[in-house]
Motif scaffolding. Structure first.
Motif, PDB file in Angstrom:
ATOM      1  N   GLU A   1     -89.141 -20.904  25.576  1.00 24.83           N
ATOM      2  CA  GLU A   1     -88.195 -21.629  26.431  1.00 24.83           C
ATOM      3  C   GLU A   1     -87.363 -20.661  27.268  1.00 24.83           C
ATOM      4  N   PHE A   2     -86.898 -19.593  26.647  1.00 27.75           N
ATOM      5  CA  PHE A   2     -86.005 -18.665  27.338  1.00 27.75           C
ATOM      6  C   PHE A   2     -86.775 -17.717  28.252  1.00 27.75           C
TER       7      PHE A   2
ATOM      8  N   ARG B   1     -87.029 -19.499  31.433  1.00 25.09           N
ATOM      9  CA  ARG B   1     -85.757 -19.618  32.154  1.00 25.09           C
ATOM     10  C   ARG B   1     -85.329 -18.325  32.846  1.00 25.09           C
ATOM     11  N   ARG B   2     -86.023 -17.239  32.603  1.00 22.82           N
ATOM     12  CA  ARG B   2     -85.608 -15.957  33.174  1.00 22.82           C
ATOM     13  C   ARG B   2     -86.757 -15.316  33.951  1.00 22.82           C
TER      14      ARG B   2
ATOM     15  N   ARG C   1     -88.034 -22.624  40.493  1.00 22.97           N
ATOM     16  CA  ARG C   1     -86.914 -23.079  39.657  1.00 22.97           C
ATOM     17  C   ARG C   1     -87.208 -24.447  39.045  1.00 22.97           C
TER      18      ARG C   1
ATOM     19  N   SER D   1     -90.160 -23.988  36.389  1.00 22.33           N
ATOM     20  CA  SER D   1     -89.747 -23.266  35.183  1.00 22.33           C
ATOM     21  C   SER D   1     -88.825 -24.118  34.321  1.00 22.33           C
ATOM     22  N   ALA D   2     -87.959 -24.918  34.950  1.00 25.26           N
ATOM     23  CA  ALA D   2     -87.078 -25.806  34.185  1.00 25.26           C
ATOM     24  C   ALA D   2     -87.885 -26.874  33.456  1.00 25.26           C
TER      25      ALA D   2
ATOM     26  N   ALA E   1     -89.625 -25.188  30.496  1.00 28.13           N
ATOM     27  CA  ALA E   1     -88.657 -24.866  29.440  1.00 28.13           C
ATOM     28  C   ALA E   1     -88.308 -26.110  28.633  1.00 28.13           C
TER      29      ALA E   1
END
Length: 232
Positions: A49-50, A53-54, A163, A166-167, A170
């Protein structure tokens, strides 16, 4: 043959032999390590998940299209890894108890619940890289971003698409990992319920601690021990 121990010559055959656990303790040790390995696989799935987000590759030769595709492929592989470790763990526990764990139904239930992820992983491993419309769109926008005339606008399109995608991934990791966690908890509950060597010494002679497990959990249902026939 002589050896020196703290300056005193002694014979090698006077030294104690290599310490070894009994076969029973070795099987118990293998079962515990197999569970820890299973838990580690679950935690690495959660961490995806993280990673989604990066994006830590600014000014490096890793595009946002590459990053999200690589992350998707890693995410899918975690399900196959968990399934294989689940099988190993259940078999290892089965070797330490008096009953028998019905491993097959657990694995079939897992394969059914996560069929999409396992199929994607199989396709990646045997055929071609993962791709979907959103990732493909990010790649096309990045290519158009090299244009001197319309480049800035297309780069903005690529960034917005990245964005958004990826959201979504996640959120999917967070949602699906909660389902995987039910299998991990069921295995932990079954082990505490069936493995006497995991019980506190003081409780062995009295009452075995009860473990709350959901009756709907596939791992809990299949993990119910079946007594083996006594040998004549």
């Amino acid at each position: 043959m002589l050896s020196l121990v703290e300056g005193f010559p002694i014979r090698d055959d006077d030294l104690p032999g290599e310490f070894q656990f009994t076969a029973e303790i070795n099987r118990q040790h293998e079962a515990i390590l197999a569970y820890l390995s299973l838990a580690q696989s679950f935690y690495t799935l959660q961490q995806c998940e993280f990673y989604f987000r990066r994006y830590p590759f600014a000014h490096l030769p890793v595009s946002k299209e590459d990053h999200i595709r690589n992350m998707c492929e890693m995410y899918f592989n975690r399900f196959y890894e968990f399934k294989e470790r689940l099988k190993r763990c259940l078999n290892a526990v089965d070797a330490t108890i008096e009953g028998t764990i019905n491993t097959g139904p657990v694995l079939k239930s897992f394969a059914k619940d996560f069929d999409q992820e396992l199929r994607a992983r199989n396709s990646i491993h045997h055929h071609e890289r993962f791709d979907d419309g959103a990732i493909h769109g990010i790649g096309l926008a990045l290519i158009m971003g090299y244009s001197d005339k319309v480049g800035p606008g297309w780069r903005d399109v690529a960034n917005r698409g990245y964005r958004r995608s990826s959201a979504e991934w996640a959120a999917r990791v967070k949602r699906r990992s909660k389902m995987v966690e039910t299998y991990l908890e069921a295995v932990a509950g079954a082990m505490l319920d069936m493995c006497s060597y995991l019980q506190p010494e003081a409780a062995k002679a009295s009452v075995t601690p009860s473990v709350t497990r959901s009756a709907k959990s596939p791992a809990a249902r299949a993990a119910k021990p079946v007594k083996k026939p006594k040998r004549s």
